[in-house]
Design a protein around this motif. Sequence first.
Motif, PDB file in Angstrom:
ATOM      1  N   VAL A  49       0.886  -1.262   0.181  1.00  0.00           N
ATOM      2  CA  VAL A  49       0.094  -0.014   0.091  1.00  0.00           C
ATOM      3  C   VAL A  49       0.856   1.331   0.001  1.00  0.00           C
ATOM      4  N   LYS A  50       0.567   2.222  -0.748  1.00  0.00           N
ATOM      5  CA  LYS A  50       1.439   3.444  -1.078  1.00  0.00           C
ATOM      6  C   LYS A  50       1.105   4.367   0.335  1.00  0.00           C
ATOM      7  N   VAL A  51       2.019   5.081   0.762  1.00  0.00           N
ATOM      8  CA  VAL A  51       1.871   6.045   1.930  1.00  0.00           C
ATOM      9  C   VAL A  51       0.778   6.967   1.604  1.00  0.00           C
ATOM     10  N   GLU A  52       0.442   7.474   0.326  1.00  0.00           N
ATOM     11  CA  GLU A  52      -0.630   8.253   0.337  1.00  0.00           C
ATOM     12  C   GLU A  52      -2.099   7.517   0.485  1.00  0.00           C
ATOM     13  N   GLU A  53      -2.016   6.345   0.267  1.00  0.00           N
ATOM     14  CA  GLU A  53      -3.338   5.483   0.344  1.00  0.00           C
ATOM     15  C   GLU A  53      -3.371   5.083   1.801  1.00  0.00           C
ATOM     16  N   ARG A  54      -2.456   5.244   2.578  1.00  0.00           N
ATOM     17  CA  ARG A  54      -2.559   4.928   4.158  1.00  0.00           C
ATOM     18  C   ARG A  54      -3.013   6.321   4.577  1.00  0.00           C
ATOM     19  N   LEU A  55      -2.390   7.329   4.338  1.00  0.00           N
ATOM     20  CA  LEU A  55      -2.823   8.699   4.852  1.00  0.00           C
ATOM     21  C   LEU A  55      -4.164   8.771   4.537  1.00  0.00           C
ATOM     22  N   PHE A  56      -4.578   8.450   3.361  1.00  0.00           N
ATOM     23  CA  PHE A  56      -6.108   8.713   3.012  1.00  0.00           C
ATOM     24  C   PHE A  56      -7.067   8.019   4.188  1.00  0.00           C
ATOM     25  N   GLN A  57      -6.541   7.038   4.812  1.00  0.00           N
ATOM     26  CA  GLN A  57      -7.493   6.282   5.816  1.00  0.00           C
ATOM     27  C   GLN A  57      -7.633   7.163   7.064  1.00  0.00           C
ATOM     28  N   ASN A  58      -6.605   7.828   7.198  1.00  0.00           N
ATOM     29  CA  ASN A  58      -6.757   8.848   8.345  1.00  0.00           C
ATOM     30  C   ASN A  58      -7.957   9.757   8.252  1.00  0.00           C
ATOM     31  N   ARG A  59      -8.549  10.148   9.549  1.00  0.00           N
ATOM     32  CA  ARG A  59      -9.585  11.169   9.518  1.00  0.00           C
ATOM     33  C   ARG A  59      -9.082  12.228  10.448  1.00  0.00           C
ATOM     34  N   TYR A  60      -9.548  13.372   9.938  1.00  0.00           N
ATOM     35  CA  TYR A  60      -9.112  14.681  10.744  1.00  0.00           C
ATOM     36  C   TYR A  60     -10.121  15.476  11.202  1.00  0.00           C
ATOM     37  N   LEU A  61     -10.150  15.992  12.387  1.00  0.00           N
ATOM     38  CA  LEU A  61     -11.226  17.024  12.906  1.00  0.00           C
ATOM     39  C   LEU A  61     -10.766  18.225  13.055  1.00  0.00           C
ATOM     40  N   VAL A  62     -10.978  19.217  12.205  1.00  0.00           N
ATOM     41  CA  VAL A  62     -10.554  20.462  12.119  1.00  0.00           C
ATOM     42  C   VAL A  62     -10.841  21.376  13.662  1.00  0.00           C
ATOM     43  N   ASP A  63      -9.860  22.083  14.160  1.00  0.00           N
ATOM     44  CA  ASP A  63     -10.324  22.762  15.341  1.00  0.00           C
ATOM     45  C   ASP A  63     -10.233  24.252  14.519  1.00  0.00           C
ATOM     46  N   ALA A  64     -11.512  24.589  13.890  1.00  0.00           N
ATOM     47  CA  ALA A  64     -11.340  25.808  13.226  1.00  0.00           C
ATOM     48  C   ALA A  64     -11.104  26.994  13.927  1.00  0.00           C
ATOM     49  N   GLU A  66       4.002  28.831   4.338  1.00  0.00           N
ATOM     50  CA  GLU A  66       2.768  28.897   5.058  1.00  0.00           C
ATOM     51  C   GLU A  66       2.620  27.460   5.427  1.00  0.00           C
ATOM     52  N   ALA A  67       1.568  27.344   6.424  1.00  0.00           N
ATOM     53  CA  ALA A  67       1.430  26.042   6.814  1.00  0.00           C
ATOM     54  C   ALA A  67      -0.178  26.116   7.070  1.00  0.00           C
ATOM     55  N   VAL A  68      -0.895  24.994   6.244  1.00  0.00           N
ATOM     56  CA  VAL A  68      -2.156  24.682   6.329  1.00  0.00           C
ATOM     57  C   VAL A  68      -2.127  23.534   7.278  1.00  0.00           C
ATOM     58  N   VAL A  69      -2.424  23.354   8.756  1.00  0.00           N
ATOM     59  CA  VAL A  69      -1.989  22.208   9.250  1.00  0.00           C
ATOM     60  C   VAL A  69      -3.399  21.057   9.218  1.00  0.00           C
ATOM     61  N   ASP A  70      -4.283  21.329   8.596  1.00  0.00           N
ATOM     62  CA  ASP A  70      -5.605  20.283   8.440  1.00  0.00           C
ATOM     63  C   ASP A  70      -4.928  19.267   7.808  1.00  0.00           C
ATOM     64  N   GLY A  71      -4.820  18.118   8.566  1.00  0.00           N
ATOM     65  CA  GLY A  71      -4.407  16.815   7.969  1.00  0.00           C
ATOM     66  C   GLY A  71      -3.080  16.442   8.532  1.00  0.00           C
ATOM     67  N   CYS A  72      -2.641  17.385   9.375  1.00  0.00           N
ATOM     68  CA  CYS A  72      -1.241  16.990  10.144  1.00  0.00           C
ATOM     69  C   CYS A  72      -1.468  15.728  10.873  1.00  0.00           C
ATOM     70  N   VAL A  73      -0.188  14.967  10.652  1.00  0.00           N
ATOM     71  CA  VAL A  73      -0.422  13.793  11.220  1.00  0.00           C
ATOM     72  C   VAL A  73       0.600  13.697  12.604  1.00  0.00           C
ATOM     73  N   GLU A  74       0.959  14.635  12.919  1.00  0.00           N
ATOM     74  CA  GLU A  74       1.548  15.093  14.344  1.00  0.00           C
ATOM     75  C   GLU A  74       2.932  14.242  14.267  1.00  0.00           C
ATOM     76  N   CYS A  75       3.494  14.228  13.368  1.00  0.00           N
ATOM     77  CA  CYS A  75       4.800  13.343  13.025  1.00  0.00           C
ATOM     78  C   CYS A  75       5.971  14.134  14.108  1.00  0.00           C
TER      79      CYS A  75
END
Length: 92
Positions: free
Chosen positions: A1-16, A54-63
């Motif tokens: 499985v590609k990294v992109e496909e794995r990342l797609f499995q994650n869900r992200y809740l944006v703290d607007a 610039e950083a748009v941190v929606d989707g950050c995986v906290e690496c």
Amino acid sequence: VKVEERLFQNRYLVDAGRPHIRIKPHTEPSKALMALTHLCPAGCYSQNDKGQVEAVVDGCVECGTCRVLTAKTGEVEWNYPRGGFGVLFKFG
Ligand code: SF4
């Protein structure tokens, strides 16, 4: 499985309106900030048309890559998202 496909499995809740990562204002980006436009696995960092990073941190995986890379210079202010927000890993 590609990294992109794995990342797609994650869900992200944006703290607007409360991004957990902020870049200090700058005119010329440092080498570390420029490197992050390639190194962030979630593609959160990019260069705008004025040349600043610039950083748009929606989707950050906290690496922590950006946190470590800028630890000495303090260019990036990094906090964990508030409870309940941020990345939800589906697979370990
Ligand atoms: Fe990108 Fe990792 Fe920094 Fe999140 S912690 S913005 S995924 S480099």
